[in-house]
Design a protein around this motif. Sequence first.
Motif, PDB file in Angstrom:
ATOM      1  N   ALA A 165       0.830  -1.205   0.000  1.00  0.00           N
ATOM      2  CA  ALA A 165       0.000   0.000   0.000  1.00  0.00           C
ATOM      3  C   ALA A 165       0.865   1.256   0.000  1.00  0.00           C
ATOM      4  O   ALA A 165       0.661   2.169  -0.807  1.00  0.00           O
ATOM      5  CB  ALA A 165      -0.927   0.000   1.215  1.00  0.00           C
ATOM      6  N   LYS A 177      -7.853  10.501  -2.707  1.00  0.00           N
ATOM      7  CA  LYS A 177      -7.679   9.173  -3.311  1.00  0.00           C
ATOM      8  C   LYS A 177      -6.776   8.300  -2.435  1.00  0.00           C
ATOM      9  O   LYS A 177      -7.044   7.117  -2.233  1.00  0.00           O
ATOM     10  CB  LYS A 177      -7.087   9.335  -4.713  1.00  0.00           C
ATOM     11  CG  LYS A 177      -6.899   8.068  -5.446  1.00  0.00           C
ATOM     12  CD  LYS A 177      -8.147   7.703  -6.198  1.00  0.00           C
ATOM     13  CE  LYS A 177      -7.823   6.545  -7.132  1.00  0.00           C
ATOM     14  NZ  LYS A 177      -8.993   5.849  -7.559  1.00  0.00           N
ATOM     15  N   GLU A 180      -8.810   6.989   0.422  1.00  0.00           N
ATOM     16  CA  GLU A 180      -9.736   5.943  -0.025  1.00  0.00           C
ATOM     17  C   GLU A 180      -9.007   4.606  -0.207  1.00  0.00           C
ATOM     18  O   GLU A 180      -9.479   3.559   0.234  1.00  0.00           O
ATOM     19  CB  GLU A 180     -10.378   6.340  -1.367  1.00  0.00           C
ATOM     20  CG  GLU A 180     -11.417   7.419  -1.253  1.00  0.00           C
ATOM     21  CD  GLU A 180     -11.888   7.908  -2.629  1.00  0.00           C
ATOM     22  OE1 GLU A 180     -11.478   7.320  -3.669  1.00  0.00           O
ATOM     23  OE2 GLU A 180     -12.651   8.885  -2.667  1.00  0.00           O
ATOM     24  N   ILE A 181      -7.846   4.658  -0.855  1.00  0.00           N
ATOM     25  CA  ILE A 181      -7.068   3.435  -1.100  1.00  0.00           C
ATOM     26  C   ILE A 181      -6.620   2.828   0.225  1.00  0.00           C
ATOM     27  O   ILE A 181      -6.722   1.613   0.437  1.00  0.00           O
ATOM     28  CB  ILE A 181      -5.869   3.737  -2.017  1.00  0.00           C
ATOM     29  CG1 ILE A 181      -6.360   4.124  -3.415  1.00  0.00           C
ATOM     30  CG2 ILE A 181      -4.914   2.549  -2.080  1.00  0.00           C
ATOM     31  CD1 ILE A 181      -5.290   4.730  -4.311  1.00  0.00           C
ATOM     32  N   GLN A 183      -8.004   3.093   3.124  1.00  0.00           N
ATOM     33  CA  GLN A 183      -9.165   2.497   3.796  1.00  0.00           C
ATOM     34  C   GLN A 183      -9.472   1.114   3.234  1.00  0.00           C
ATOM     35  O   GLN A 183      -9.813   0.193   3.974  1.00  0.00           O
ATOM     36  CB  GLN A 183     -10.390   3.408   3.684  1.00  0.00           C
ATOM     37  CG  GLN A 183     -10.346   4.635   4.576  1.00  0.00           C
ATOM     38  CD  GLN A 183     -10.148   4.277   6.040  1.00  0.00           C
ATOM     39  OE1 GLN A 183     -10.858   3.459   6.608  1.00  0.00           O
ATOM     40  NE2 GLN A 183      -9.152   4.893   6.658  1.00  0.00           N
ATOM     41  N   GLN A 184      -9.334   0.965   1.927  1.00  0.00           N
ATOM     42  CA  GLN A 184      -9.544  -0.350   1.307  1.00  0.00           C
ATOM     43  C   GLN A 184      -8.558  -1.374   1.867  1.00  0.00           C
ATOM     44  O   GLN A 184      -8.938  -2.490   2.216  1.00  0.00           O
ATOM     45  CB  GLN A 184      -9.378  -0.270  -0.212  1.00  0.00           C
ATOM     46  CG  GLN A 184     -10.472   0.480  -0.918  1.00  0.00           C
ATOM     47  CD  GLN A 184     -10.151   0.696  -2.393  1.00  0.00           C
ATOM     48  OE1 GLN A 184      -9.180   0.162  -2.922  1.00  0.00           O
ATOM     49  NE2 GLN A 184     -10.965   1.504  -3.053  1.00  0.00           N
ATOM     50  N   TYR A 185      -7.296  -0.977   1.949  1.00  0.00           N
ATOM     51  CA  TYR A 185      -6.275  -1.887   2.474  1.00  0.00           C
ATOM     52  C   TYR A 185      -6.533  -2.218   3.945  1.00  0.00           C
ATOM     53  O   TYR A 185      -6.337  -3.348   4.380  1.00  0.00           O
ATOM     54  CB  TYR A 185      -4.871  -1.296   2.295  1.00  0.00           C
ATOM     55  CG  TYR A 185      -4.389  -1.313   0.863  1.00  0.00           C
ATOM     56  CD1 TYR A 185      -4.269  -2.509   0.163  1.00  0.00           C
ATOM     57  CD2 TYR A 185      -4.035  -0.131   0.213  1.00  0.00           C
ATOM     58  CE1 TYR A 185      -3.815  -2.532  -1.138  1.00  0.00           C
ATOM     59  CE2 TYR A 185      -3.579  -0.150  -1.097  1.00  0.00           C
ATOM     60  CZ  TYR A 185      -3.476  -1.349  -1.768  1.00  0.00           C
ATOM     61  OH  TYR A 185      -3.026  -1.376  -3.054  1.00  0.00           O
ATOM     62  N   LYS A 186      -6.972  -1.222   4.701  1.00  0.00           N
ATOM     63  CA  LYS A 186      -7.287  -1.462   6.117  1.00  0.00           C
ATOM     64  C   LYS A 186      -8.414  -2.477   6.243  1.00  0.00           C
ATOM     65  O   LYS A 186      -8.357  -3.374   7.078  1.00  0.00           O
ATOM     66  CB  LYS A 186      -7.652  -0.151   6.815  1.00  0.00           C
ATOM     67  CG  LYS A 186      -7.940  -0.334   8.303  1.00  0.00           C
ATOM     68  CD  LYS A 186      -7.997   0.991   9.018  1.00  0.00           C
ATOM     69  CE  LYS A 186      -9.379   1.535   9.058  1.00  0.00           C
ATOM     70  NZ  LYS A 186      -9.514   2.699   9.955  1.00  0.00           N
ATOM     71  N   HIS A 187      -9.419  -2.357   5.397  1.00  0.00           N
ATOM     72  CA  HIS A 187     -10.535  -3.314   5.408  1.00  0.00           C
ATOM     73  C   HIS A 187     -10.037  -4.735   5.132  1.00  0.00           C
ATOM     74  O   HIS A 187     -10.508  -5.690   5.754  1.00  0.00           O
ATOM     75  CB  HIS A 187     -11.616  -2.909   4.395  1.00  0.00           C
ATOM     76  CG  HIS A 187     -12.507  -1.815   4.893  1.00  0.00           C
ATOM     77  ND1 HIS A 187     -13.705  -2.062   5.530  1.00  0.00           N
ATOM     78  CD2 HIS A 187     -12.355  -0.470   4.872  1.00  0.00           C
ATOM     79  CE1 HIS A 187     -14.266  -0.906   5.874  1.00  0.00           C
ATOM     80  NE2 HIS A 187     -13.460   0.070   5.478  1.00  0.00           N
ATOM     81  N   HIS A 188      -9.079  -4.866   4.211  1.00  0.00           N
ATOM     82  CA  HIS A 188      -8.512  -6.191   3.929  1.00  0.00           C
ATOM     83  C   HIS A 188      -7.840  -6.773   5.177  1.00  0.00           C
ATOM     84  O   HIS A 188      -7.994  -7.958   5.480  1.00  0.00           O
ATOM     85  CB  HIS A 188      -7.500  -6.132   2.784  1.00  0.00           C
ATOM     86  CG  HIS A 188      -8.114  -5.860   1.446  1.00  0.00           C
ATOM     87  ND1 HIS A 188      -9.221  -6.528   0.963  1.00  0.00           N
ATOM     88  CD2 HIS A 188      -7.763  -4.986   0.469  1.00  0.00           C
ATOM     89  CE1 HIS A 188      -9.523  -6.079  -0.234  1.00  0.00           C
ATOM     90  NE2 HIS A 188      -8.660  -5.132  -0.557  1.00  0.00           N
ATOM     91  N   ASP A 191     -10.465  -7.873   7.542  1.00  0.00           N
ATOM     92  CA  ASP A 191     -11.095  -9.105   7.039  1.00  0.00           C
ATOM     93  C   ASP A 191     -10.249 -10.345   7.363  1.00  0.00           C
ATOM     94  O   ASP A 191     -10.782 -11.382   7.754  1.00  0.00           O
ATOM     95  CB  ASP A 191     -11.295  -9.032   5.518  1.00  0.00           C
ATOM     96  CG  ASP A 191     -12.423  -8.086   5.112  1.00  0.00           C
ATOM     97  OD1 ASP A 191     -13.212  -7.694   6.002  1.00  0.00           O
ATOM     98  OD2 ASP A 191     -12.503  -7.747   3.917  1.00  0.00           O
TER      99      ASP A 191
END
Length: 197
Positions: A165, A177, A180-181, A183-188, A191
């Motif tokens: 990341a 941006k 946003e990116i 946050q996506q990695y944090k969600h992964h 998960d």
Amino acid sequence: MGRKSIKDLRRQEIVKAFYKTAKAEGLHNASIAKIAEAMNVNPSLILHNFKNKDELVLALIDYILSRYQKIYTTRKDGSAIDHLREVLNNLFSRKWNALISDDVYYSCYSLIFRNNVIRSKYKDLHDSLRAWLESHLVECIEEGSIELEDPKRTANLIYTILEGAYYYLCMEKNAVKKDEIMQQYKHHAYDILKLKV
């Protein structure tokens, strides 16, 4: 713990000045003369404490590690899972980015291809970061707040996501941006741990 000697304090002061100069001028342009000028001292003072710029770079990498340790500093109170969430939120945030300039970090990193000592220092740095995250995961397992078969492998996986990341985000100039990116990695990462963000 004893007090630091004057020499240790002076060396820290020089390393911090080296970092600031490298951040402003670029690592390759951060000469001993420029560091001395920034500190308003004679270059011989720096050479009295560090034999050469290579030795200064090694001390700078130690400084980078000490700065990164701050991301793991959490509140004293709270459960292990609270501490883990705080660490993950710090890792996947601008806090991490603000600790050390990407320019200085990656300039130092590029030296691993030519210098085995620097390669070893960077490996130790990254192994330490993974071990710190693993210790947080183990505390959560012991607390019963998460279930993992292999906390070491999980810590390595989360760090692989994180490093990828940050490497990618160095090229993105748009702050919105970037967020946003990240946050996506944090969600992964959440998960992987079967946790809700």
